[in-house]
Write a protein that holds these residues in place. Structure first.
Motif: not given
Length: 181
Positions: A58, A62, A110, A114, A136-137, A141-142, A145-146
């Motif tokens: 990240l 973030t 965004k 998160a 979150v998707k 966020f991939s 990234q999650i």
């Protein structure tokens, strides 16, 4: 006063001293949290190793937002104070944004997704809803990234728990979780 003795660098176990020196080189100071963890070189190694690995995950804003939200959820005044300081001075997050982050929110859409997700992970101990995950998707966020968001929450859980147990003396400008965000 801390409920567990926070050693000086010289009083820390020999195996922890090079790690404390590296923290000092990086930060210019060794915060009480690191000296506390130094009581167990294994714990200090784990903590700094996780922090180093996740510094590549990240972006700094973030990560600091997540740390602030997690500290607030866990009632950790030490970590809220430290990450408020780092958020303001390192990540260049505004005071207004930090207040939002404490409440699991952000002015940036965004970032809001998160931070909201991270706060839910902390609050619900990972048992988030399908809607939480979908949100979150949807924010972009991939799945990787999650996983990183969850890892940053977990990293902060470790420090929150340690500082809450020890009631570590705060060596940053003090911010209290009990005070309105």
């Amino acid at each position: 006063m801390s409920r567990i003795t926070v050693p000086t660098r010289e009083a820390a176990p020999t195996a922890a001293q090079p790690i404390l020196d590296a923290v000092n080189k990086q930060l210019g100071v060794v915060p009480n949290l690191f000296r506390l963890a130094a009581l167990s070189p294994a714990a200090l190694t784990a903590m700094t190793g996780l922090n180093g690995a996740l510094s590549k995950a990240l972006d700094v804003k973030t990560r600091e937002r997540i740390a602030i939200a997690t500290a607030q959820v866990n009632g950790c005044d030490y970590c809220l104070s430290a990450h408020t300081y780092l958020g303001l001075n390192l990540a260049k997050i505004s005071p207004e944004e930090i207040e939002l982050n404490r409440n699991g929110a952000s002015a940036d859409p965004k970032a809001a997704a998160a931070v909201r997700f991270a706060a839910q992970v902390a609050l619900l101990r990972g048992k988030v809803s399908d809607a939480d995950l979908a949100a979150v998707k949807l924010a972009g966020f991939s799945e990787a990234q999650i996983v990183e968001i969850v890892a940053v929450v977990a990293e902060n859980f470790l420090t929150n728990l340690l500082n809450n147990v020890a009631d570590t003396d705060i060596d940053f400008p003090v911010v209290r979780t009990a005070e309105a965000a």
